[in-house]
Design a protein around this motif. Structure first.
Motif, PDB file in Angstrom:
ATOM      1  N   UNK A   1       0.867  -1.183   0.000  1.00 32.38           N
ATOM      2  CA  UNK A   1       0.000   0.000   0.000  1.00 32.38           C
ATOM      3  C   UNK A   1       0.900   1.229   0.000  1.00 32.38           C
ATOM      4  N   UNK A   2       0.913   1.955  -1.119  1.00 35.17           N
ATOM      5  CA  UNK A   2       1.670   3.198  -1.229  1.00 35.17           C
ATOM      6  C   UNK A   2       0.765   4.340  -0.779  1.00 35.17           C
ATOM      7  N   UNK A   3       1.310   5.220   0.059  1.00 30.20           N
ATOM      8  CA  UNK A   3       0.491   6.224   0.741  1.00 30.20           C
ATOM      9  C   UNK A   3       1.025   7.632   0.495  1.00 30.20           C
ATOM     10  N   UNK A   4       0.106   8.534   0.200  1.00 30.64           N
ATOM     11  CA  UNK A   4       0.409   9.959   0.080  1.00 30.64           C
ATOM     12  C   UNK A   4      -0.341  10.672   1.205  1.00 30.64           C
ATOM     13  N   UNK A   5       0.378  11.465   2.000  1.00 35.31           N
ATOM     14  CA  UNK A   5      -0.205  12.206   3.126  1.00 35.31           C
ATOM     15  C   UNK A   5      -0.553  13.629   2.692  1.00 35.31           C
ATOM     16  N   UNK A   6      -1.710  14.086   3.132  1.00 36.85           N
ATOM     17  CA  UNK A   6      -2.144  15.464   2.879  1.00 36.85           C
ATOM     18  C   UNK A   6      -2.594  16.053   4.202  1.00 36.85           C
ATOM     19  N   UNK A   7      -1.971  17.170   4.565  1.00 34.12           N
ATOM     20  CA  UNK A   7      -2.251  17.772   5.865  1.00 34.12           C
ATOM     21  C   UNK A   7      -2.810  19.179   5.694  1.00 34.12           C
ATOM     22  N   UNK A   8      -3.514  19.611   6.712  1.00 33.35           N
ATOM     23  CA  UNK A   8      -4.111  20.936   6.693  1.00 33.35           C
ATOM     24  C   UNK A   8      -5.609  20.854   6.471  1.00 33.35           C
ATOM     25  N   UNK A   9      -6.283  21.991   6.532  1.00 35.63           N
ATOM     26  CA  UNK A   9      -7.744  21.996   6.419  1.00 35.63           C
ATOM     27  C   UNK A   9      -8.262  21.502   5.065  1.00 35.63           C
ATOM     28  N   UNK A  10      -7.452  21.567   4.023  1.00 34.65           N
ATOM     29  CA  UNK A  10      -7.878  21.095   2.700  1.00 34.65           C
ATOM     30  C   UNK A  10      -7.396  19.670   2.419  1.00 34.65           C
ATOM     31  N   UNK A  11      -6.802  19.014   3.398  1.00 33.14           N
ATOM     32  CA  UNK A  11      -6.215  17.696   3.201  1.00 33.14           C
ATOM     33  C   UNK A  11      -7.188  16.654   2.676  1.00 33.14           C
ATOM     34  N   UNK A  12      -8.410  16.649   3.199  1.00 31.90           N
ATOM     35  CA  UNK A  12      -9.392  15.638   2.782  1.00 31.90           C
ATOM     36  C   UNK A  12      -9.760  15.806   1.310  1.00 31.90           C
ATOM     37  N   UNK A  13     -10.019  17.030   0.902  1.00 31.33           N
ATOM     38  CA  UNK A  13     -10.380  17.276  -0.503  1.00 31.33           C
ATOM     39  C   UNK A  13      -9.201  16.969  -1.431  1.00 31.33           C
ATOM     40  N   UNK A  14      -8.001  17.299  -0.991  1.00 32.31           N
ATOM     41  CA  UNK A  14      -6.818  17.033  -1.805  1.00 32.31           C
ATOM     42  C   UNK A  14      -6.598  15.531  -1.953  1.00 32.31           C
ATOM     43  N   UNK A  15      -6.746  14.781  -0.872  1.00 28.13           N
ATOM     44  CA  UNK A  15      -6.586  13.324  -0.928  1.00 28.13           C
ATOM     45  C   UNK A  15      -7.637  12.710  -1.848  1.00 28.13           C
ATOM     46  N   UNK A  16      -8.862  13.175  -1.742  1.00 29.04           N
ATOM     47  CA  UNK A  16      -9.942  12.674  -2.586  1.00 29.04           C
ATOM     48  C   UNK A  16      -9.620  12.923  -4.061  1.00 29.04           C
ATOM     49  N   UNK A  17      -9.118  14.115  -4.362  1.00 28.90           N
ATOM     50  CA  UNK A  17      -8.764  14.456  -5.739  1.00 28.90           C
ATOM     51  C   UNK A  17      -7.552  13.644  -6.215  1.00 28.90           C
ATOM     52  N   UNK A  18      -6.588  13.434  -5.332  1.00 26.33           N
ATOM     53  CA  UNK A  18      -5.384  12.683  -5.702  1.00 26.33           C
ATOM     54  C   UNK A  18      -5.742  11.250  -6.112  1.00 26.33           C
ATOM     55  N   UNK A  19      -6.760  10.677  -5.476  1.00 33.89           N
ATOM     56  CA  UNK A  19      -7.174   9.321  -5.839  1.00 33.89           C
ATOM     57  C   UNK A  19      -7.593   9.248  -7.309  1.00 33.89           C
TER      58      UNK A  19
END
Length: 78
Positions: free
Chosen positions: A5-23
């Motif tokens: 499982x390769x993982x990209x971390x996104x932090x900060x208030x926009x982290x959830x939206x950024x992670x969703x978009x990165x997928x």
């Protein structure tokens, strides 16, 4: 064959939206490269930390790691 499982971390208030978009981009990469596994996702860990992930086999790990530069990886357990 092992799955990683390769993982990209996104932090900060926009982290959830950024992670969703990165997928979305991870899915596009899988389609373009015709990779055998199609396991991706994103998870919101806290209100300030989210991750996007992609599961690959040992055979494709180095190719994907070098192309997409994940922040970390771990063995994938189903």
């Amino acid at each position: 064959m092992r799955k990683i499982k390769l993982i990209w971390d996104f932090k900060g208030p926009a982290g959830a939206k950024t992670a969703e978009h990165h997928e979305i981009h991870l899915k596009e990469y899988i389609a373009i490269e015709k990779l055998p596994l199609n396991i991706t996702g994103f998870e919101v860990l806290t209100d300030m930390h989210a991750i996007a992930y992609m599961v690959v086999t040992d055979e494709h790990m180095i190719q994907v790691r070098d192309a997409l530069k994940p922040h970390r990886g771990e063995l994938y357990e189903q």
